[in-house]
Design a protein around this motif. Sequence first.
Motif, PDB file in Angstrom:
ATOM      1  N   LEU A   1      31.402  50.059  41.007  1.00 53.09           N
ATOM      2  CA  LEU A   1      30.090  50.720  40.984  1.00 53.09           C
ATOM      3  C   LEU A   1      30.070  51.952  41.889  1.00 53.09           C
ATOM      4  O   LEU A   1      29.001  52.418  42.285  1.00 53.09           O
ATOM      5  CB  LEU A   1      29.016  49.734  41.455  1.00 53.09           C
ATOM      6  N   ALA A   2      31.258  52.488  42.184  1.00 51.38           N
ATOM      7  CA  ALA A   2      31.377  53.516  43.222  1.00 51.38           C
ATOM      8  C   ALA A   2      30.715  54.838  42.860  1.00 51.38           C
ATOM      9  O   ALA A   2      30.339  55.611  43.757  1.00 51.38           O
ATOM     10  CB  ALA A   2      32.849  53.746  43.549  1.00 51.38           C
TER      11      ALA A   2
ATOM     12  N   MET B   1      27.599  50.124  46.408  1.00 56.04           N
ATOM     13  CA  MET B   1      28.480  51.140  45.820  1.00 56.04           C
ATOM     14  C   MET B   1      29.611  51.521  46.768  1.00 56.04           C
ATOM     15  O   MET B   1      29.376  51.818  47.942  1.00 56.04           O
ATOM     16  CB  MET B   1      27.682  52.400  45.487  1.00 56.04           C
ATOM     17  N   GLY B   2      30.843  51.516  46.242  1.00 60.31           N
ATOM     18  CA  GLY B   2      31.988  52.036  46.980  1.00 60.31           C
ATOM     19  C   GLY B   2      32.083  51.575  48.419  1.00 60.31           C
ATOM     20  O   GLY B   2      32.137  50.378  48.703  1.00 60.31           O
ATOM     21  N   LYS B   3      32.106  52.531  49.337  1.00 60.44           N
ATOM     22  CA  LYS B   3      32.240  52.247  50.776  1.00 60.44           C
ATOM     23  C   LYS B   3      30.895  52.273  51.501  1.00 60.44           C
ATOM     24  O   LYS B   3      30.833  52.518  52.712  1.00 60.44           O
ATOM     25  CB  LYS B   3      33.183  53.285  51.409  1.00 60.44           C
TER      26      LYS B   3
ATOM     27  N   LEU C   1      27.259  52.234  56.384  1.00 63.09           N
ATOM     28  CA  LEU C   1      26.097  51.699  57.093  1.00 63.09           C
ATOM     29  C   LEU C   1      26.493  51.106  58.447  1.00 63.09           C
ATOM     30  O   LEU C   1      25.773  51.261  59.443  1.00 63.09           O
ATOM     31  CB  LEU C   1      25.404  50.639  56.229  1.00 63.09           C
ATOM     32  N   ILE C   2      27.649  50.438  58.488  1.00 61.52           N
ATOM     33  CA  ILE C   2      28.146  49.888  59.759  1.00 61.52           C
ATOM     34  C   ILE C   2      28.404  51.015  60.756  1.00 61.52           C
ATOM     35  O   ILE C   2      28.037  50.923  61.937  1.00 61.52           O
ATOM     36  CB  ILE C   2      29.427  49.068  59.531  1.00 61.52           C
ATOM     37  N   ASN C   3      29.021  52.086  60.278  1.00 58.48           N
ATOM     38  CA  ASN C   3      29.303  53.231  61.155  1.00 58.48           C
ATOM     39  C   ASN C   3      28.016  53.873  61.669  1.00 58.48           C
ATOM     40  O   ASN C   3      27.941  54.287  62.839  1.00 58.48           O
ATOM     41  CB  ASN C   3      30.151  54.266  60.411  1.00 58.48           C
TER      42      ASN C   3
END
Length: 400
Positions: free
Chosen positions: A12-13, A42-44, A49-51
């Motif tokens: 779903l990227a 989607m993707g990464k 969000l963590i970053n």
Amino acid sequence: MLIVQKYGGSSLATTEKIRFVAEKIVARKQAGNQLIVIVSAMGKTTDSLINLAKEIHSSPPDREMDLLLSTGELVSVALLCMAVENLGESAEGMTGYFAGIQTDNFHTKACIQQIEPSRVIKELNNGNIVIIAGFQGISSENTITTLGRGGSDLTAIAIASAVKADLCETYTDVEGIFTADPKIVPEAKLIPEISYNELLEMASTGAKVMQSRAVEFAKRYDVPFAVKSTFGKEGGTMVKEISLKEGADVSSVSLDEKQAKITILKVPDTPGIAAKIFSALGKENINVDVIVQNISKENFTDISFTVNIVEVEKTMKIAKAITKELNAAEVIHDTEIAKVSIIGIGMMNHPGVAGRMFETLAKENINIKMISTSEIKISCVVSKSDGTKALKSLHKEFIQ
């Protein structure tokens, strides 16, 4: 036929991929099936969000992290619903909460307590394709929780069980489950059929195929499922109960480079010490993997264990407190390790497998730091710099 499908982030990227997935879903619906679709972010997106969170707070609170990370899947739900409706079919998007996924109160690694799928079933009966945000649920305290990395796999298996689906399919960017990671070992072969136990060992030893908790859930509630490629050939790998497998003793080899070793030095060698250490870690929901206790000298011993590398900071904080409480010398950690494993039901009937594994690593001049075994798995902790070489040499010895 009632079908549950799960699409991972790589499927779903981009909006183009989302349109392609929508076409697959609509085709199955128009063939006369009912569809429940579980989606990842989607993707990464989750990594991004963590970053973002870490730019705000060096150690973000778990409750707020769950709130933040759950938004990624909602984007996928909304866009996929739009894509399906653009093709002329009706779709109903749901959060984990609206899908009836109820969890405990452990944020970032919540466990599903029960699923109340009445709303899902109602929408299916109304002729809608139901699209559910994976990876998330709602706690008894009415807070959003997430199910751990790869939790969309667990959502799919759990929903399939709850609605008594006829078929469960998980779609990813590879053709199925291989004898090793094909990105590292080009000679890896597709496995057409594998047991829950073998896949559970693969998932827990670093194979990036399925979340181990999802496989455990499938085994416990007997939910057979297929792992397929979103964009490739039909076929894939069927995962189901297999009690005994004739032929090859080893069916797969895996490598986990996201491991860290914690060692508490000069621990008093008295009854109950190990219980005290690992009970404290368990209360904080930290999963411990390989454990080694050295031979006692002068009534002191060293205890080493491995955890996922993302748990290092949390584990060290607990271990330091325990070290002080026990009057142990100190606690140290090593993140430059990897765990290489061989897995196979056939190992139960083939003696000498461990010897072959150790000889193979010795020939490559690879030192073994720790060893862990089960009926169908042998794992060795080695230096991270030796991880890839160990994986390739073991695959050549046992599978090629």
